[in-house]
Write an enzyme that holds these catalytic residues in place. Structure first.
Site, PDB file in Angstrom:
ATOM      1  CG  ASP A  10      -4.696 -27.706  -2.767  1.00  0.00           C
ATOM      2  OD1 ASP A  10      -5.385 -26.671  -2.696  1.00  0.00           O
ATOM      3  OD2 ASP A  10      -4.474 -28.328  -3.837  1.00  0.00           O
TER       4      ASP A  10
ATOM      5  N   PRO B  35     -15.071 -23.761 -11.117  1.00  0.00           N
ATOM      6  CG  PRO B  35     -13.609 -24.930 -12.519  1.00  0.00           C
ATOM      7  CD  PRO B  35     -14.195 -24.940 -11.134  1.00  0.00           C
TER       8      PRO B  35
ATOM      9  CB  ALA C  93     -23.176 -10.572  -2.596  1.00  0.00           C
TER      10      ALA C  93
ATOM     11  CB  CYS D 223     -15.608 -14.019  -7.903  1.00  0.00           C
ATOM     12  SG  CYS D 223     -14.627 -14.998  -6.764  1.00  0.00           S
TER      13      CYS D 223
HETATM   14  P1  NAD Z   1      -8.304 -21.774  -6.034  1.00  0.00           P
HETATM   15  O1  NAD Z   1      -8.283 -22.377  -7.374  1.00  0.00           O
HETATM   16  O2  NAD Z   1      -7.320 -20.718  -5.668  1.00  0.00           O
HETATM   17  O3  NAD Z   1      -8.141 -22.924  -4.929  1.00  0.00           O
HETATM   18  C1  NAD Z   1      -8.836 -24.137  -4.950  1.00  0.00           C
HETATM   19  C2  NAD Z   1      -7.881 -25.236  -4.496  1.00  0.00           C
HETATM   20  O4  NAD Z   1      -8.621 -26.442  -4.336  1.00  0.00           O
HETATM   21  C3  NAD Z   1      -6.765 -25.555  -5.494  1.00  0.00           C
HETATM   22  O5  NAD Z   1      -5.503 -25.358  -4.880  1.00  0.00           O
HETATM   23  C4  NAD Z   1      -6.992 -27.019  -5.882  1.00  0.00           C
HETATM   24  O6  NAD Z   1      -5.793 -27.748  -6.062  1.00  0.00           O
HETATM   25  C5  NAD Z   1      -7.762 -27.521  -4.672  1.00  0.00           C
HETATM   26  N1  NAD Z   1      -8.568 -28.728  -4.936  1.00  0.00           N
HETATM   27  C6  NAD Z   1      -9.481 -28.916  -5.924  1.00  0.00           C
HETATM   28  N2  NAD Z   1     -10.026 -30.144  -5.801  1.00  0.00           N
HETATM   29  C7  NAD Z   1      -9.459 -30.731  -4.730  1.00  0.00           C
HETATM   30  C8  NAD Z   1      -9.621 -31.998  -4.104  1.00  0.00           C
HETATM   31  N3  NAD Z   1     -10.517 -32.888  -4.551  1.00  0.00           N
HETATM   32  N4  NAD Z   1      -8.844 -32.284  -3.036  1.00  0.00           N
HETATM   33  C9  NAD Z   1      -7.943 -31.388  -2.563  1.00  0.00           C
HETATM   34  N5  NAD Z   1      -7.763 -30.169  -3.110  1.00  0.00           N
HETATM   35  C10 NAD Z   1      -8.515 -29.835  -4.180  1.00  0.00           C
HETATM   36  O7  NAD Z   1      -9.794 -21.221  -5.803  1.00  0.00           O
HETATM   37  P2  NAD Z   1     -10.243 -20.033  -4.839  1.00  0.00           P
HETATM   38  O8  NAD Z   1     -10.045 -18.734  -5.494  1.00  0.00           O
HETATM   39  O9  NAD Z   1      -9.694 -20.287  -3.480  1.00  0.00           O
HETATM   40  O10 NAD Z   1     -11.830 -20.276  -4.820  1.00  0.00           O
HETATM   41  C11 NAD Z   1     -12.393 -21.359  -4.132  1.00  0.00           C
HETATM   42  C12 NAD Z   1     -13.902 -21.160  -4.080  1.00  0.00           C
HETATM   43  O11 NAD Z   1     -14.198 -19.969  -3.329  1.00  0.00           O
HETATM   44  C13 NAD Z   1     -14.561 -20.969  -5.441  1.00  0.00           C
HETATM   45  O12 NAD Z   1     -15.822 -21.571  -5.409  1.00  0.00           O
HETATM   46  C14 NAD Z   1     -14.706 -19.465  -5.553  1.00  0.00           C
HETATM   47  O13 NAD Z   1     -15.787 -19.089  -6.370  1.00  0.00           O
HETATM   48  C15 NAD Z   1     -14.991 -19.074  -4.120  1.00  0.00           C
HETATM   49  N6  NAD Z   1     -14.588 -17.696  -3.770  1.00  0.00           N
HETATM   50  C16 NAD Z   1     -13.425 -17.174  -4.235  1.00  0.00           C
HETATM   51  C17 NAD Z   1     -13.039 -15.895  -3.852  1.00  0.00           C
HETATM   52  C18 NAD Z   1     -11.762 -15.283  -4.347  1.00  0.00           C
HETATM   53  O14 NAD Z   1     -11.563 -14.092  -4.123  1.00  0.00           O
HETATM   54  N7  NAD Z   1     -10.864 -16.009  -4.991  1.00  0.00           N
HETATM   55  C19 NAD Z   1     -13.852 -15.168  -2.981  1.00  0.00           C
HETATM   56  C20 NAD Z   1     -15.025 -15.744  -2.514  1.00  0.00           C
HETATM   57  C21 NAD Z   1     -15.388 -17.014  -2.911  1.00  0.00           C
HETATM   58  C1  UDX Z   2     -15.092 -10.008  -5.511  1.00  0.00           C
HETATM   59  C2  UDX Z   2     -16.049  -9.508  -4.424  1.00  0.00           C
HETATM   60  O1  UDX Z   2     -15.759  -8.131  -4.130  1.00  0.00           O
HETATM   61  C3  UDX Z   2     -15.897 -10.346  -3.168  1.00  0.00           C
HETATM   62  O2  UDX Z   2     -16.846  -9.945  -2.187  1.00  0.00           O
HETATM   63  C4  UDX Z   2     -16.121 -11.804  -3.534  1.00  0.00           C
HETATM   64  O3  UDX Z   2     -15.979 -12.617  -2.385  1.00  0.00           O
HETATM   65  C5  UDX Z   2     -15.158 -12.245  -4.621  1.00  0.00           C
HETATM   66  O4  UDX Z   2     -15.303 -11.386  -5.767  1.00  0.00           O
HETATM   67  P1  UDX Z   2     -12.491  -9.710  -5.996  1.00  0.00           P
HETATM   68  O5  UDX Z   2     -12.832 -10.237  -7.340  1.00  0.00           O
HETATM   69  O6  UDX Z   2     -11.369 -10.318  -5.253  1.00  0.00           O
HETATM   70  O7  UDX Z   2     -13.765  -9.790  -5.028  1.00  0.00           O
HETATM   71  O8  UDX Z   2     -12.148  -8.137  -6.125  1.00  0.00           O
HETATM   72  P2  UDX Z   2     -13.054  -6.814  -6.288  1.00  0.00           P
HETATM   73  O9  UDX Z   2     -12.484  -5.785  -5.419  1.00  0.00           O
HETATM   74  O10 UDX Z   2     -14.496  -7.079  -6.130  1.00  0.00           O
HETATM   75  O11 UDX Z   2     -12.747  -6.382  -7.799  1.00  0.00           O
HETATM   76  C6  UDX Z   2     -13.185  -7.154  -8.901  1.00  0.00           C
HETATM   77  C7  UDX Z   2     -12.853  -6.428 -10.189  1.00  0.00           C
HETATM   78  O12 UDX Z   2     -13.634  -5.250 -10.334  1.00  0.00           O
HETATM   79  C8  UDX Z   2     -11.393  -5.979 -10.274  1.00  0.00           C
HETATM   80  O13 UDX Z   2     -10.921  -6.178 -11.582  1.00  0.00           O
HETATM   81  C9  UDX Z   2     -11.473  -4.509  -9.941  1.00  0.00           C
HETATM   82  O14 UDX Z   2     -10.405  -3.766 -10.464  1.00  0.00           O
HETATM   83  C10 UDX Z   2     -12.795  -4.135 -10.589  1.00  0.00           C
HETATM   84  N1  UDX Z   2     -13.433  -2.933 -10.005  1.00  0.00           N
HETATM   85  C11 UDX Z   2     -13.804  -2.912  -8.704  1.00  0.00           C
HETATM   86  C12 UDX Z   2     -13.701  -1.845 -10.821  1.00  0.00           C
HETATM   87  O15 UDX Z   2     -13.386  -1.852 -12.011  1.00  0.00           O
HETATM   88  N2  UDX Z   2     -14.335  -0.755 -10.280  1.00  0.00           N
HETATM   89  C13 UDX Z   2     -14.722  -0.701  -8.973  1.00  0.00           C
HETATM   90  O16 UDX Z   2     -15.308   0.327  -8.558  1.00  0.00           O
HETATM   91  C14 UDX Z   2     -14.446  -1.819  -8.155  1.00  0.00           C
END
Ligand code: NAD
Ligand code: UDX
Length: 475
Positions: free
Chosen positions: A35, A91, A222, A275
């Site tokens: 990172d 983002p 999804a 997300c």
């Molecule tokens: P995050 O912001 O927590 O982490 C991303 C990291 O990437 C940061 O720490 C940032 O500093 C780093 N970064 C950015 N540009 C960089 C570069 N050029 N070199 C090195 N590091 C760099 O984001 P996240 O929540 O982990 O999400 C990452 C991706 O996964 C997004 O596309 C998101 O939509 C997807 N995603 C997130 C979740 C979730 O629950 N958070 C679930 C499924 C998919």
């Molecule tokens: C979601 C998807 O579930 C996951 O598969 C994807 O990879 C990332 O986005 P996340 O956002 O981490 O995951 O949490 P999730 O459990 O989906 O909840 C999202 C929001 O919906 C939360 O604010 C939660 O409180 C709300 N929620 C969830 C409700 O209000 N009602 C429900 O029945 C379920």
């Protein structure tokens, strides 16, 4: 090709847990998570990890220094890797074309350029970040336009479906793993190579392989479907409040139909998290760009309903507190967007606080996992307030719920933390101003027992309060 070394760019909520579980299950593979944030990497290398996820500490402790490494030194990790995950943030754009809707792919592009400039031999590059359909095209273009002779890239799509708060369990035992790749011999081979990695702990029948575009689109779909279920039940919650039906009973009766299913039908103050909104906006934007106006407006409604639900809940707080909350004290229980995470991105609590601050309320906030600094950063951001000094005056952050509630006019539950179910509400009631109000935005409290204590109770999708003064019967 046998994968011996994996590099992951992005040590966030996805990159960190995903690669920790990968290293745990594949002790023969060296996994390096990179990172550019020095602070984040220092935290990954410290006893207090940068994110809270049940079960993660133990896994990191076991693997870190063995076959799991966290570093800011990206170049050597890319050079030695057979396979590179791009797991950076994507983002919503805040400026320019597609502002407020399109996904900003600048970090993905920066990674692609970096990989192209450093690579030699054969590399598999994997989109782990959630991206718009055809993002892989841009990555391939950048890689091939900048590459040196003898270098061969394959780009795969392997979206992540983990949910925060249950990330470790989701990664250890996923419903499915999705891998999309180019429909060519080299593409199919790369897909098989990544399948081999997952097969260290996931059975082959749970690994779906598709073309790249299906894989990219499936991730957005999804999330759109999950968010749509929440908006659907939240729409019904308004109907329940108006008719005297109880949304939990309606959800149960509806969800027991096996064609509908019971999950994700928990009515709430609204969905949050990094997300759902981002990915829905992305889907809307893609549909608009393809001139599919009806498709775009259909999915836009899921977001609109979520905004409606948040504002409906916040407005009810003001209305029930005799239409004025200026100088009143309101206790916010829970600031994270859901339980078991310290993440506040798009948390409904931020929206509720913004609304109450605009009305001049004093806020006492407690959350078991969100850092006070994070709460202040969120509440003083320009999206929330134009007057950060005023916010600092009005907001106090507490490290226990009882002190946060002392002297308050109302309690508002914004996150469904288990500890809020078990609080001693009598003790809380005794220290509050009367009449004492409880707004349960997550439907987690035993409403009958808090009514007995003397609270005026308001929740989602159900009429609870008995006071004729506070709730006129529409009949
Ligand atoms: P995050 O912001 O927590 O982490 C991303 C990291 O990437 C940061 O720490 C940032 O500093 C780093 N970064 C950015 N540009 C960089 C570069 N050029 N070199 C090195 N590091 C760099 O984001 P996240 O929540 O982990 O999400 C990452 C991706 O996964 C997004 O596309 C998101 O939509 C997807 N995603 C997130 C979740 C979730 O629950 N958070 C679930 C499924 C998919
Ligand atoms: C979601 C998807 O579930 C996951 O598969 C994807 O990879 C990332 O986005 P996340 O956002 O981490 O995951 O949490 P999730 O459990 O989906 O909840 C999202 C929001 O919906 C939360 O604010 C939660 O409180 C709300 N929620 C969830 C409700 O209000 N009602 C429900 O029945 C379920």
């Amino acid at each position: 090709m046998v994968i011996e070394k994996i590099c992951c760019i992005g040590a966030g909520y996805v990159g960190g847990p995903t690669c920790s579980v990968l290293a745990y299950k594949c002790p023969n593979i060296k996994v390096t998570v990179c990172d550019r944030s020095k602070e984040r990497i220092e935290q990954w290398n410290s006893p207090k990890l940068p994110i809270y996820e049940p079960g993660l500490d133990e896994i990191v402790k076991e693997c870190r220094g063995r076959n799991l490494f966290f570093t800011t030194d990206l170049d050597p990790a890319i050079i030695e890797a057979d396979l590179i995950f791009i797991s950076v943030n994507t983002p919503t754009k805040t400026f320019g074309i597609g502002k407020g809707r399109a996904a900003d792919l600048k970090f993905v592009e920066a990674c692609s350029r970096k990989i192209a400039s450093l690579s030699s031999g054969r590399k598999i590059v994997v989109e782990k970040s959630t991206v718009p359909v055809h993002a892989a095209d841009s990555i391939i273009n950048i890689l091939t336009a900048n590459t040196r002779p003898g270098v061969e890239f394959q780009v795969l799509s392997n979206p992540e479906f983990l949910a925060e708060g249950t990330a470790v369990q989701d990664l250890l035992n996923p419903d499915r793993v999705l891998i999309g790749g180019e429909q060519s011999d080299a593409g199919r081979q790369a897909v098989e190579d990544l399948c081999w990695v997952y097969q260290h702990w996931i059975s082959r029948d749970k690994i779906i392989t598709t073309n790249t575009w299906s894989s990219e689109l499936s991730k957005l779909v999804a999330n759109a479907f999950l968010a749509q279920r929440i908006s659907s039940i939240n729409a019904i919650s308004a109907l329940c409040e108006a008719t005297g039906a109880d949304v939990s009973e309606v959800a149960q009766a509806t969800g027991m139909d096996s064609r509908i299913g019971s999950k994700f039908l928990q009515a709430s103050v609204g969905f949050g998290g990094s997300c759902f909104q981002k990915d829905l906006l992305n889907l809307v934007y893609i549909s608009e760009c393809l001139k599919l106006t009806e498709v775009a407006s259909y999915w836009q409604k899921v977001i609109d309903m979520n905004e409606y639900q948040k504002s409906r809940f916040a407005a009810r707080i003001v209305e029930r507190l005799f239409n004025t909350i200026t100088d009143k004290t309101i206790t916010i229980l829970g600031f994270a967007f859901k339980k078991n995470t310290g993440d506040t991105r798009e948390s409904p609590a931020i929206y509720v606080c913004k609304y109450l601050l605009e009305e001049g309320a004093n806020l006492h906030i407690y959350d078991p996992k969100v850092e006070p600094k994070q709460m202040m950063t969120d509440l003083t951001s320009p999206m929330v307030s134009v007057d950060p000094e005023k916010v600092r005056e009005l907001v106090k952050i507490y490290d226990d719920p009882y002190s946060a509630a002392a002297g308050a006019h109302a309690i508002v539950i914004c996150t469904e933390w288990d500890e809020f179910v078990r609080l001693d509400y009598q003790k809380i009631y005794d220290t509050m101003l009367k009449p004492a109000f409880l707004f349960d935005g997550r439907k987690i409290v035993d409403h009958e027992s808090v009514l007995e204590i003397g609270f005026h109770v308001e929740t989602i999708g159900k009429r609870v309060t008995r006071s004729p003064l506070l709730r006129a019967d529409p009949a």
